[in-house]
Design a protein around this motif. Sequence first.
Motif, mmCIF file in Angstrom:
data_model
loop_
_atom_site.group_PDB
_atom_site.id
_atom_site.type_symbol
_atom_site.label_atom_id
_atom_site.label_comp_id
_atom_site.label_asym_id
_atom_site.label_seq_id
_atom_site.Cartn_x
_atom_site.Cartn_y
_atom_site.Cartn_z
ATOM 1 N N ALA A 199 -4.146 -0.832 -3.416
ATOM 2 C CA ALA A 199 -2.999 -1.731 -3.535
ATOM 3 C C ALA A 199 -3.409 -3.073 -4.124
ATOM 4 N N ALA A 200 -4.623 -3.508 -3.840
ATOM 5 C CA ALA A 200 -5.113 -4.773 -4.393
ATOM 6 C C ALA A 200 -5.205 -4.710 -5.914
ATOM 7 N N GLU A 201 -5.272 -3.484 -6.456
ATOM 8 C CA GLU A 201 -5.301 -3.299 -7.900
ATOM 9 C C GLU A 201 -3.957 -2.827 -8.431
ATOM 10 N N GLY A 202 -2.939 -2.837 -7.563
ATOM 11 C CA GLY A 202 -1.608 -2.427 -7.978
ATOM 12 C C GLY A 202 -1.441 -0.928 -8.123
ATOM 13 N N LYS A 203 -2.246 -0.159 -7.382
ATOM 14 C CA LYS A 203 -2.205 1.297 -7.495
ATOM 15 C C LYS A 203 -1.963 1.949 -6.133
ATOM 16 N N PRO A 204 -1.427 3.175 -6.123
ATOM 17 C CA PRO A 204 -1.367 3.968 -4.895
ATOM 18 C C PRO A 204 -2.641 4.797 -4.761
ATOM 19 N N VAL A 205 -2.739 5.551 -3.692
ATOM 20 C CA VAL A 205 -3.739 6.609 -3.589
ATOM 21 C C VAL A 205 -3.000 7.923 -3.340
ATOM 22 N N VAL A 206 -3.663 9.019 -3.645
ATOM 23 C CA VAL A 206 -3.143 10.354 -3.358
ATOM 24 C C VAL A 206 -4.054 11.002 -2.333
ATOM 25 N N ALA A 207 -3.462 11.667 -1.328
ATOM 26 C CA ALA A 207 -4.221 12.395 -0.318
ATOM 27 C C ALA A 207 -3.759 13.848 -0.313
ATOM 28 N N ALA A 208 -4.707 14.770 -0.367
ATOM 29 C CA ALA A 208 -4.393 16.197 -0.359
ATOM 30 C C ALA A 208 -5.284 16.881 0.664
ATOM 31 N N PHE A 209 -4.666 17.469 1.673
ATOM 32 C CA PHE A 209 -5.421 18.127 2.743
ATOM 33 C C PHE A 209 -4.562 19.214 3.360
ATOM 34 N N ARG A 259 1.560 30.189 -7.521
ATOM 35 C CA ARG A 259 2.607 29.209 -7.240
ATOM 36 C C ARG A 259 2.084 27.786 -7.119
ATOM 37 N N HIS A 260 0.760 27.627 -7.049
ATOM 38 C CA HIS A 260 0.195 26.274 -7.030
ATOM 39 C C HIS A 260 0.429 25.535 -8.345
ATOM 40 N N GLU A 261 0.740 26.283 -9.406
ATOM 41 C CA GLU A 261 0.943 25.634 -10.714
ATOM 42 C C GLU A 261 1.981 24.524 -10.613
ATOM 43 N N ALA A 262 3.070 24.791 -9.896
ATOM 44 C CA ALA A 262 4.143 23.793 -9.784
ATOM 45 C C ALA A 262 3.672 22.557 -9.034
ATOM 46 N N THR A 263 2.846 22.766 -8.004
ATOM 47 C CA THR A 263 2.340 21.629 -7.238
ATOM 48 C C THR A 263 1.389 20.784 -8.078
ATOM 49 N N VAL A 264 0.516 21.446 -8.829
ATOM 50 C CA VAL A 264 -0.399 20.708 -9.698
ATOM 51 C C VAL A 264 0.386 19.878 -10.710
ATOM 52 N N ALA A 321 0.832 -1.205 0.000
ATOM 53 C CA ALA A 321 0.000 0.000 0.000
ATOM 54 C C ALA A 321 0.867 1.255 0.000
ATOM 55 N N ARG A 322 0.436 2.263 -0.733
ATOM 56 C CA ARG A 322 1.194 3.512 -0.805
ATOM 57 C C ARG A 322 0.253 4.709 -0.854
ATOM 58 N N ILE A 323 0.567 5.731 -0.048
ATOM 59 C CA ILE A 323 -0.192 6.977 -0.037
ATOM 60 C C ILE A 323 0.751 8.111 -0.402
ATOM 61 N N GLU A 324 0.473 8.787 -1.490
ATOM 62 C CA GLU A 324 1.210 9.990 -1.868
ATOM 63 C C GLU A 324 0.466 11.186 -1.260
ATOM 64 N N ILE A 325 1.150 11.992 -0.460
ATOM 65 C CA ILE A 325 0.496 13.034 0.333
ATOM 66 C C ILE A 325 0.989 14.412 -0.082
ATOM 67 N N ALA A 326 0.050 15.334 -0.252
ATOM 68 C CA ALA A 326 0.377 16.741 -0.486
ATOM 69 C C ALA A 326 -0.364 17.579 0.549
ATOM 70 N N ALA A 356 -13.849 31.955 -10.598
ATOM 71 C CA ALA A 356 -14.113 30.940 -11.616
ATOM 72 C C ALA A 356 -12.833 30.308 -12.136
ATOM 73 N N ASP A 357 -11.790 31.128 -12.313
ATOM 74 C CA ASP A 357 -10.535 30.606 -12.850
ATOM 75 C C ASP A 357 -9.411 30.675 -11.818
ATOM 76 N N ARG A 358 -9.760 30.792 -10.520
ATOM 77 C CA ARG A 358 -8.727 31.024 -9.513
ATOM 78 C C ARG A 358 -8.979 30.118 -8.307
ATOM 79 N N GLN A 359 -8.958 28.836 -8.557
ATOM 80 C CA GLN A 359 -9.257 27.890 -7.508
ATOM 81 C C GLN A 359 -8.052 27.650 -6.602
ATOM 82 N N GLY A 360 -8.350 27.237 -5.374
ATOM 83 C CA GLY A 360 -7.303 26.793 -4.487
ATOM 84 C C GLY A 360 -6.748 25.452 -4.942
ATOM 85 N N LEU A 361 -5.678 25.032 -4.285
ATOM 86 C CA LEU A 361 -4.978 23.825 -4.715
ATOM 87 C C LEU A 361 -5.870 22.596 -4.646
ATOM 88 N N ASP A 362 -6.638 22.450 -3.581
ATOM 89 C CA ASP A 362 -7.486 21.261 -3.421
ATOM 90 C C ASP A 362 -8.433 21.095 -4.602
#
Length: 347
Positions: A311-321, A86-91, A72-77, A187-193
């Motif tokens: 993980a059972a499908e061979g994939k990670p998950v991503v968590a952003a909070f 500056r969120h452009e780089a994170t996205v 199992a793997r969790i990629e966290i931001a 409309a065109d200026r959303q936060g990172l989440d």
Amino acid sequence: MRMIGTKGRRGLAATLATLCALVFATAASAADCTGRDLIAELPAGQRAQLDEAVAGTPYPQGIFWRATKGEARIEIAGTYHFPDPRHEATVARMAPLITQAGALLVEAGPDEEKALTDHLSRDPALMVDPTGPTLPQRLGDKDWQAVAQAIEQRGVPAILASRMRPWYVAMLLGLSPCMLGQAQDLADRQGLDHRLVDHARGEGVPVLALEPWDTLFTIFRDLTPEEENDMIRAALPAARLADDYAATSLEAYFRGDIWQLWEFGRLDARENSGLPSEAVDRQMQLAEDRLMTRRNRSWIGPLTRAAEAAAAEGKPVVAAFGALHLPGETGVLRLLEAEGWTITEGG
């Protein structure tokens, strides 16, 4: 005693309200609002105090992490909910990880945001107290006049604010009029989440919520009337400095100095709120418990279950909070570590 960054006193609640930008998704924009980085202006002695307070805190710096346990793997931001260029780089950094993920986990997904909007339209009592004493009655004329003036600068009529829930008024006072003025044009200026959610939906990746839609309304539910009044009174001295608090939060976030920002709130309140240190520490502990610790603990189950299913499908998950959920003994990273997960720098 020397003031931090300005003359006059600042309030603890307003400091915490600005920190909520790292904790809750708030519909406002700080990108075009100007302010000073108060941490950068600290004299050497106070900067040393700040560094000492941060030292020893688990995972105090950084917003990109990876948690692994078996397959199992969790990629966290860790996120900042206000829009910023500056969120452009994170996205760009997180988008490929989301594309290959089994799910994206966020504090509140589209379904939860819709539920929130629907419930607010049907039940104004979530934000407004229609039957209890008004804020002028609770606070007295002097404090209420100060609140009314500050709240009207933020586009809210005083007559409406007089019936609002105290915790919401205190948080509004911690947001700058500039930021709230921009809230109508997002409309065109959303936060990172939201930007990460949009990418996941575009790629057909499921978006899962870490908590129910009504979490924000339950956090402060059992405060005493006096604790509620104190939140507002403590916010007043800082209302005119909200741009500075927003700028300080943004710069700390993009430096990755996440826990430094929290401890700056404590240091600033001790210096400038007029409250005894023990009162500051008590209120900071209350805020940490309500805004972060309780929620962090409740997220470990959903994070673990989603990661194991992917993980059972061979994939990670991503968590952003919100990034302030990451550091500390009761932060998400340490809590995952206590459950047997290995934490490394990610992204």
